[in-house]
Design a protein around this motif. Structure first.
Motif: not given
Length: 610
Positions: A375-382
């Motif tokens: 929940s503290m992280m998210k995927n980076g941009e493609g």
């Protein structure tokens, strides 16, 4: 009261130093393992015998000490560190060659690097350089780039402004002042903030290495921000900081141009992260002599010498756990067959999302501590990459050992936001930022290996959702609509390249193709096509997150390494390997690398005197 606070802080620092500086485990850098330079190997078949060792069960060593999932630099680097203290490590790679983003591929006689464009902080006496020398037994050589090493290009063809970026701690600001007279105060303040912020990175490592109660104490008392300027600046966006320094929009753009090396537009980027990248290149930029494959090619034999192996075409489909929730091995798919491999510890370099969401059993994915980290992280941009194979030498084509950062204008936040949120067909015709580099021009061995040819690597970003509908198609044939969309991107980007590099014309192009976010998913296992792992926005650099996401996972015997543990890029992923290795070996390898550099400098100075 302030006296009491000071006493507490001093006591705390002493406790941190006592814990972090303790060195009970074996030291991978204990002895100098550099060897005389051997003749460089250019024969692809010979190199492939090292880089493309396919997985079969009979090749798995007995009595393993560890299994590492993923052969990117965070995995290979850690395997080398463990091998140097006698550990038998098996590295498993899903692709058909080792190296992760350090691998290359060949099409129509052109060799293309996919992820290594330039690396900083490689002066002979620096810890990073000394560490890499030891991790490749002194066989990995580096070519310095030109100075200026970067060129920032702003605006449309009719109003194009070019700003050279020089390395050198004094030359960098001096050259900027020549470009922006009257902005001397802003440039000096920017440099002061960059250096001061970058020096505070030490506490990020401490939060990941010290006992959890101490890490939480540092976070929740606010001491992390008091002890480290890095964390004080981490919550401030890059846009916020530079806008306070100057009203000059082109200077703001030049201060922020390198955001493409970690993937967040300035309004979303942490000034702390940005400072690391600017400081990383202050002393210069380099490229691996012989190309990126040299990195893995010289690391794998060290792993093998200790009894380990690096095997490719080895997709791990799950991590094995016993009833006590302890990892004890992995399952590898060989065709339709599952092959189980056992080891006392499993280390994942596959990224936090792949590890927790794909490789864990469902019941373990649901654990509160696992869900908290996710929940503290998210995927980076493609990422979007275009590879150009050109007829002609670097002299013929006007190419040098440098990089170009080309932007349609200086309002980066607005441009990138509109682009990523736009419709795919429209955005494909107006890519707002483009990184352009020639790997062939940076490598002095290229002309010998590929006479009369040159390559260009073009990198930008793209929304994963634009391509998601084709993600399940065959990688070499995803259909005409996918091919058409790629063509729109390639055509619009090519127009920009030919305008900035007038000696490059269509008749010189012998090969061109594009890699989209779903290409990245296939070849490097990036869940959303990201090239820098988990997102590097402001939230990524909170003290709480960095005290929570550590090499140790909530599951016994399972560890994380690579860029999701520390920060992105080649140096960041290696820092993740050092951090994970520090935990496994119960000693601070970051400090060992610094001590190694001091030792090497002393030896070199003594040799010069003699």
């Amino acid at each position: 009261m302030w006296v009491s606070v000071a006493i507490i802080c001093v006591a705390l620092v002493i406790f941190i130093l006592k814990y972090v500086f303790s060195t009970p485990g074996p030291n991978p850098f204990e002895t100098d393992t550099r060897e005389p330079l051997k003749t460089m190997v250019h024969d692809r078949k010979v190199k492939n015998k090292v880089l493309k060792q396919g997985f079969v069960e009979s090749k798995v060593p007995d009595n393993l000490d560890a299994i590492i999932i993923g052969s990117g630099i965070g995995g290979l680097g850690l395997a080398v560190l463990l091998a140097k203290v006698g550990k038998k490590v098996l590295v498993l790679e899903q692709h058909d060659r080792a190296g992760g983003c350090c691998h290359t591929f060949t099409e129509k006689g052109f060799e293309f690097d996919v992820g290594i464009h330039y690396i900083g902080d490689l002066l002979d006496h620096k810890p990073f350089r000394c560490m890499l020398d030891q991790m490749t037994n002194g066989q990995l050589q580096w070519e310095p780039l030109e100075n200026p090493f970067d060129h920032v290009v702003l605006g449309p063809p009719e109003n194009r402004r070019r700003y050279p970026i020089y390395s050198g701690r004094t030359r960098f600001p001096e050259e900027l002042k020549k470009c922006f007279p009257g902005e001397e105060k802003a440039i000096d303040e920017y440099m002061k903030l960059v250096k001061k912020t970058g020096r505070g990175i030490w506490l990020l490592a401490v939060l990941k290495l010290c006992p959890v109660p101490l890490a939480k104490f540092l976070v929740y008392t606010g001491l992390a921000k008091r002890l480290s300027f890095f964390f004080k600046m981490a919550s401030r966006s890059l846009t916020e900081v530079v806008n306070e320094l100057t009203e000059n929009k082109d200077l703001r753009a030049v201060f922020t141009y390198i955001f493409g090396t970690y993937g967040n537009m300035p309004k979303d980027a942490s000034f702390a992260m940005h400072s690391l990248l600017v400081a990383h290149y202050l002393n210069g930029a380099w490229y691996p002599k012989g190309g990126a494959t040299e990195i893995a090619y010289h690391m794998i034999p060290i792993i093998e010498k200790a009894g380990g192996a690096v095997l490719v075409r080895a997709p791990v489909n799950r991590i094995l756990f016993n009833d006590a929730k302890e990892a004890y091995g992995v399952s590898v798919m060989k065709g339709q067959e599952e092959i189980h491999i056992h080891a006392p510890m499993v280390i994942s370099n596959a990224g936090i999302f792949n590890t927790y969401q794909k490789l864990l059993p469902k019941e373990l994915q649901c654990m509160p501590d696992i869900q908290k980290q996710l929940s503290m992280m998210k995927n980076g941009e493609g990422g979007l990459s275009i590879f150009l194979g050109l007829e002609g030498t670097k002299e013929d084509l006007g190419l040098k050992a440098d990089n170009y950062w080309i932007f349609t204008e200086n309002n980066f936040d607005e441009l990138v936001s509109d682009y990523l949120n736009g419709k795919k067909e429209e955005s494909a015709t107006k890519v707002p930022l483009l990184f352009v580099a020639s790997p062939s021009a940076k490598d002095s061995t290229w002309e010998e290996r590929s006479p009369g040819k040159s390559t260009l690597s073009l990198v930008s970003f793209a929304n994963y959702k634009w391509f998601e509908e084709w993600k399940d198609g065959k990688v070499t044939n995803r259909g005409p609509d996918y091919k058409d969309l790629k063509q729109i991107f390639m055509d619009s980007i090519l127009e920009v390249v030919m305008d900035v590099f007038p000696k490059i014309t269509r008749d010189k192009i012998e090969y061109i193709d594009a890699g989209t976010p779903i290409t990245n998913t296939h070849y490097i296992g990036a869940p959303k096509g990201e090239i820098y792992g988990a997102d590097h926005g402001v939230a990524r650099f909170s003290a709480e997150l960095n005290a929570t996401v550590r090499p140790q996972t909530p599951l016994k015997n399972l560890y994380l390494t690579g860029q999701d543990v520390f920060v992105c890029g080649f140096a960041g992923a290696l820092a993740g390997a050092l951090t994970c290795g520090s935990v496994i070996l119960s000693r601070n390898l970051h400090l060992d690398a610094i001590a190694l550099a001091k030792k090497m400098r002393f030896i070199n100075n003594k040799m010069k005197e003699e």
